[in-house]
Design an enzyme around this catalytic site. Structure first.
Site, PDB file in Angstrom:
ATOM      1  N   GLY A  10      50.218  53.971  33.778  1.00 41.71           N
ATOM      2  CA  GLY A  10      49.064  54.109  32.885  1.00 41.71           C
ATOM      3  C   GLY A  10      48.041  53.002  33.121  1.00 41.71           C
ATOM      4  N   PHE A  11      47.026  53.023  32.290  1.00 39.65           N
ATOM      5  CA  PHE A  11      45.925  52.053  32.434  1.00 39.65           C
ATOM      6  C   PHE A  11      46.439  50.616  32.282  1.00 39.65           C
ATOM      7  CE2 PHE A  11      42.954  49.952  29.249  1.00 39.65           C
ATOM      8  CZ  PHE A  11      42.252  49.232  30.210  1.00 39.65           C
ATOM      9  N   ILE A  12      47.027  50.289  31.156  1.00 34.72           N
ATOM     10  CA  ILE A  12      47.482  48.904  30.949  1.00 34.72           C
ATOM     11  C   ILE A  12      48.719  48.619  31.801  1.00 34.72           C
ATOM     12  CG2 ILE A  12      48.274  47.193  29.252  1.00 34.72           C
ATOM     13  CD1 ILE A  12      46.734  48.813  27.103  1.00 34.72           C
ATOM     14  N   ASP A  31      57.330  56.315  34.353  1.00 36.60           N
ATOM     15  CA  ASP A  31      56.191  56.997  33.721  1.00 36.60           C
ATOM     16  C   ASP A  31      56.391  58.508  33.863  1.00 36.60           C
ATOM     17  OD1 ASP A  31      52.996  55.761  33.262  1.00 36.60           O
ATOM     18  OD2 ASP A  31      53.368  57.932  33.197  1.00 36.60           O
ATOM     19  N   GLY A  36      49.201  58.977  32.614  1.00 40.35           N
ATOM     20  CA  GLY A  36      49.111  58.013  33.724  1.00 40.35           C
ATOM     21  C   GLY A  36      48.997  58.742  35.049  1.00 40.35           C
ATOM     22  N   LEU A  76      55.539  50.127  27.260  1.00 37.24           N
ATOM     23  CA  LEU A  76      54.170  50.606  27.027  1.00 37.24           C
ATOM     24  C   LEU A  76      54.087  52.122  26.923  1.00 37.24           C
ATOM     25  CD1 LEU A  76      52.457  48.242  29.557  1.00 37.24           C
ATOM     26  CD2 LEU A  76      51.397  48.719  27.352  1.00 37.24           C
ATOM     27  N   TYR A 149      50.445  58.713  14.901  1.00 37.62           N
ATOM     28  CA  TYR A 149      50.538  57.631  15.898  1.00 37.62           C
ATOM     29  C   TYR A 149      50.881  56.303  15.233  1.00 37.62           C
ATOM     30  CZ  TYR A 149      48.943  54.542  19.698  1.00 37.62           C
ATOM     31  OH  TYR A 149      48.857  53.580  20.673  1.00 37.62           O
ATOM     32  N   LYS A 153      54.428  54.195  15.587  1.00 33.89           N
ATOM     33  CA  LYS A 153      54.378  52.827  16.109  1.00 33.89           C
ATOM     34  C   LYS A 153      54.911  51.829  15.075  1.00 33.89           C
ATOM     35  CE  LYS A 153      52.704  53.004  20.318  1.00 33.89           C
ATOM     36  NZ  LYS A 153      53.347  52.307  21.449  1.00 33.89           N
TER      37      LYS A 153
END
Ligand code: UDP
Length: 324
Positions: A10-12, A31, A36, A76, A149, A153
């Site tokens: 993914g991005f991060i 992943d 991603g 993540l 979400y 979390k």
């Protein structure tokens, strides 16, 4: 040190894999490629010590195998992006809650330290600005899909912190505020890459509502620096929760103006009512600002990358992916 990065494509996650490899660590990226892409890992996979596994974090056996020989986990992997969350609250809850249970339960077997990545979304409608780690969390009704979400979390935080206290699993929780940079997709929400892509293609920028809602944007490079520091400090930080973000607040309208100026775009700025922008199941958060005094004190965290530099990196990223 080998680190398992769930959501590593993914991005991060992919930026973190690059930073870990730069620091001489080995990396396993896990992943499911739902949002991603292996393209994000092109540079990382060309280096020695980087391994990619495609799979779902709800697959307990797969997660256990991916964790073999790893000294730490950065978790993540998650369903992310407002559009996906509002459209599929069940999948959001199932991946983000049950998937996290699988990851931390696998880590518990050998007490492998886990850095659990949570979100500023848990502060939800809280009116106390800036938000501090010990503030009550405050989200909306379960009839509104968006809150699936934050709820999942928050559960992840409770679950992993309970395993830390009651079973001795080394856990640190990080609540990321809006994180931005190259490789972030605007497809599922994510205002900064979305508006930048619109500016580059000359389309009107879609500012939702009247644009007075505000966010704080932190470079993914500052975020990965913070995560790397925490990874090396598990012994004294286990059991802690940290806000990681940039406390500089700006309205979305000001962000849109800055993007138009920085890209020298001919685009206009358009206002889109929230009711047209999102399906039912959406509620806006008007302000979100981190109090980062705890991270400043504990890990000398200080965001360094200015917005102008972030925008240049996002523009370069969008241009190079258009060339591919
Ligand atoms: N937003 C916007 N135009 C867009 C996408 C998002 O004005 O095309 C606004 C959105 O309403 C919110 C802010 O930008 O106020 C940040 O949205 P994003 O989805 O990036 O993340 P959030 O912080 O809401 O999770």
């Amino acid at each position: 040190m080998r680190v398992l990065v769930t959501g590593g494509a993914g991005f991060i996650g992919s930026h973190l894999c690059d930073a870990l490899l730069d620091a001489g660590r080995e990396v396993t990226a896990l992943d499911d490629l739902s949002t991603g892409s292996v393209v994000n890992l092109t540079a990382a996979l060309a280096r020695p010590g980087c391994k990619f596994i495609q799979g779902d974090i709800r697959d307990a056996l797969l997660v256990e195998r991916a964790m073999e020989n790893c000294d730490a986990v950065v978790h993540l992997a998650a369903r992310i992006g407002l559009r996906i969350i509002v459209d599929s609250p069940f999948d959001t809850l199932d991946v983000n809650a049950r998937g996290t249970e699988c990851v931390v339960q696998a880590a518990l077997k050998k007490k492998t330290p886990v850095l659990v990545i949570s979100t500023s979304e848990v502060y939800g409608h809280s009116t106390k600005i800036p938000s501090s780690e010990n503030d009550p969390i405050c989200f909306g009704s379960p009839t509104i899909g968006r809150w699936s979400y934050a709820c999942a979390k928050a559960y992840d935080e409770f679950y992993s912190l309970a395993l830390q206290r009651e079973r001795g699993l080394p856990v640190v929780v990080v609540r990321l505020f809006n994180t931005v940079g190259a490789r972030q997709s605007g497809r599922y929400g994510m205002v900064l890459p979305r508006l930048t892509a619109q500016a580059l293609s000359g389309e009107p920028l879609t500012v939702y509502g009247d644009g007075t809602q505000s966010r704080c944007f932190c470079s993914v490079r500052d975020v990965t620096t913070a995560l790397m520091t925490i990874l090396l400090r598990f012994d004294d930080l286990s059991g802690e929760v940290f806000n990681i973000g940039n406390p500089i607040e700006m309205t979305i309208l000001d962000l849109a103006k800055e993007i138009v100026e920085r890209t020298a775009s001919k685009s206009t700025i358009g206002f889109v009512p929230f009711s047209d922008a999102y399906p039912a199941g959406f509620e806006e958060i008007m302000r979100r600002v981190p109090d980062i005094s705890k991270a400043r004190q504990a890990i000398s965290f200080e965001p360094k990358v200015p917005l102008e530099e972030i925008l240049d990196e996002v523009v370069e990223g969008l241009r190079s992916s258009a060339r591919r």
